[in-house]
Design a protein around this motif. Structure first.
Motif, PDB file in Angstrom:
ATOM      1  N   LYS A  20       0.395  34.872  13.864  1.00 27.24           N
ATOM      2  CA  LYS A  20      -0.561  35.925  14.635  1.00 27.24           C
ATOM      3  C   LYS A  20      -0.234  37.162  14.834  1.00 27.24           C
ATOM      4  N   ILE A  21      -0.998  37.934  15.150  1.00 29.18           N
ATOM      5  CA  ILE A  21      -0.542  39.223  15.635  1.00 29.18           C
ATOM      6  C   ILE A  21      -1.308  39.682  16.845  1.00 29.18           C
ATOM      7  N   ASP A  22      -0.727  40.186  17.938  1.00 29.89           N
ATOM      8  CA  ASP A  22      -1.296  40.445  19.094  1.00 29.89           C
ATOM      9  C   ASP A  22      -1.548  42.178  19.004  1.00 29.89           C
ATOM     10  N   ILE A  23      -2.676  42.558  19.296  1.00 26.39           N
ATOM     11  CA  ILE A  23      -3.013  43.904  19.338  1.00 26.39           C
ATOM     12  C   ILE A  23      -3.730  44.552  20.473  1.00 26.39           C
ATOM     13  N   ILE A  26       3.792  42.356   6.254  1.00 27.75           N
ATOM     14  CA  ILE A  26       2.098  42.028   5.569  1.00 27.75           C
ATOM     15  C   ILE A  26       1.376  43.184   6.512  1.00 27.75           C
ATOM     16  N   CYS A  27       1.657  43.334   7.903  1.00 28.84           N
ATOM     17  CA  CYS A  27       0.932  44.047   8.578  1.00 28.84           C
ATOM     18  C   CYS A  27       1.091  45.487   8.196  1.00 28.84           C
ATOM     19  N   ALA A  41      -3.201  39.465   5.365  1.00 30.13           N
ATOM     20  CA  ALA A  41      -3.891  40.775   4.940  1.00 30.13           C
ATOM     21  C   ALA A  41      -5.426  40.884   5.087  1.00 30.13           C
ATOM     22  N   LYS A  42      -5.772  39.656   4.762  1.00 32.53           N
ATOM     23  CA  LYS A  42      -7.577  39.789   4.895  1.00 32.53           C
ATOM     24  C   LYS A  42      -7.850  39.708   6.142  1.00 32.53           C
ATOM     25  N   GLU A  43      -7.405  39.062   7.203  1.00 37.73           N
ATOM     26  CA  GLU A  43      -7.790  39.477   8.649  1.00 37.73           C
ATOM     27  C   GLU A  43      -7.487  40.785   9.039  1.00 37.73           C
ATOM     28  N   ILE A  44      -6.278  41.269   8.732  1.00 34.20           N
ATOM     29  CA  ILE A  44      -5.892  42.686   9.138  1.00 34.20           C
ATOM     30  C   ILE A  44      -6.588  43.615   8.772  1.00 34.20           C
ATOM     31  N   LYS A  45      -7.113  43.729   7.448  1.00 32.32           N
ATOM     32  CA  LYS A  45      -8.123  44.531   6.982  1.00 32.32           C
ATOM     33  C   LYS A  45      -9.489  44.328   7.505  1.00 32.32           C
TER      34      LYS A  45
END
Length: 192
Positions: free
Chosen positions: A63-66, A109-110, A81-85
């Motif tokens: 996961k990534i926290d933003i 990836i991010c 990549a799909k979720e980030i886009k």
């Protein structure tokens, strides 16, 4: 005409065939966008429009926290990549400066995804970012607080931070092979 902002060469602009009474030329740099307006068909009026959204990203394997300063909100999404886009479509890439934690692998990836979407990205020096976050007086260490700290680090220091530029495929392959060779040597030393 060659334009310089903050010591950086931005672009070569040709103004000879402008016929509109007040045309605008927009130029993108790594730290801001530059808008040049022709005034009275003779003078150039220069306006610097800086970033208005600083985004900090704390990366882990899954996961990534933003944290976004513009929205003053925290988000968590999957590290693919799909979720980030999907998530970053709502932001204007020209207005955002993104600071990503350097994990050594999980942020790739991010970074690649955001770079392909034309976001300005900085892969942070962990030591400098850590000291900055500590200077904010936060005692707890959570991914959520780190993402916020990285966003604030970008907001305060973006003018001096190096912007990520994608590597050539050959350079990336060479780096991966070098890393593999180092791991093989370590494994051989361990076997002895």
């Amino acid at each position: 005409m060659i334009c310089f902002v903050g010591g950086q060469k931005l672009s070569r602009l040709y103004l000879s065939t402008l016929s509109s009474s007040s045309p605008t030329i927009n130029v993108l740099s790594s730290n801001s966008s530059l808008s040049l307006k022709l005034v009275n068909n003779t003078e150039l009026e220069e306006c610097i429009m800086g970033f208005n959204n600083f985004i900090g990203i704390d990366v882990s394997k899954d996961k990534i926290d933003i944290f976004s300063t513009k929205e003053n909100s925290h988000f968590t999404i999957k590290n693919n990549a799909k979720e980030i886009k999907k998530f970053f479509k709502k932001f204007n890439a020209l207005e955002c400066f993104v600071v990503i934690e350097n994990t050594g692998a999980y942020e790739k990836i991010c970074i690649k995804t955001l770079s392909s979407m034309n976001f300005t990205v900085h892969r942070t020096d962990n030591r400098k970012a850590k000291h900055f976050i500590q200077s904010l007086g936060k005692q707890a260490k959570t991914d959520k607080l780190d993402a916020r700290g990285l966003a604030l680090y970008g907001k305060e220091r973006h003018a001096e931070l190096k912007v990520y530029t994608p590597e050539s495929p050959e350079h990336e392959t060479l780096r991966e092979l070098t890393l593999f060779l180092i791991q093989l040597k370590q494994h051989r030393e361990y076997q002895r």
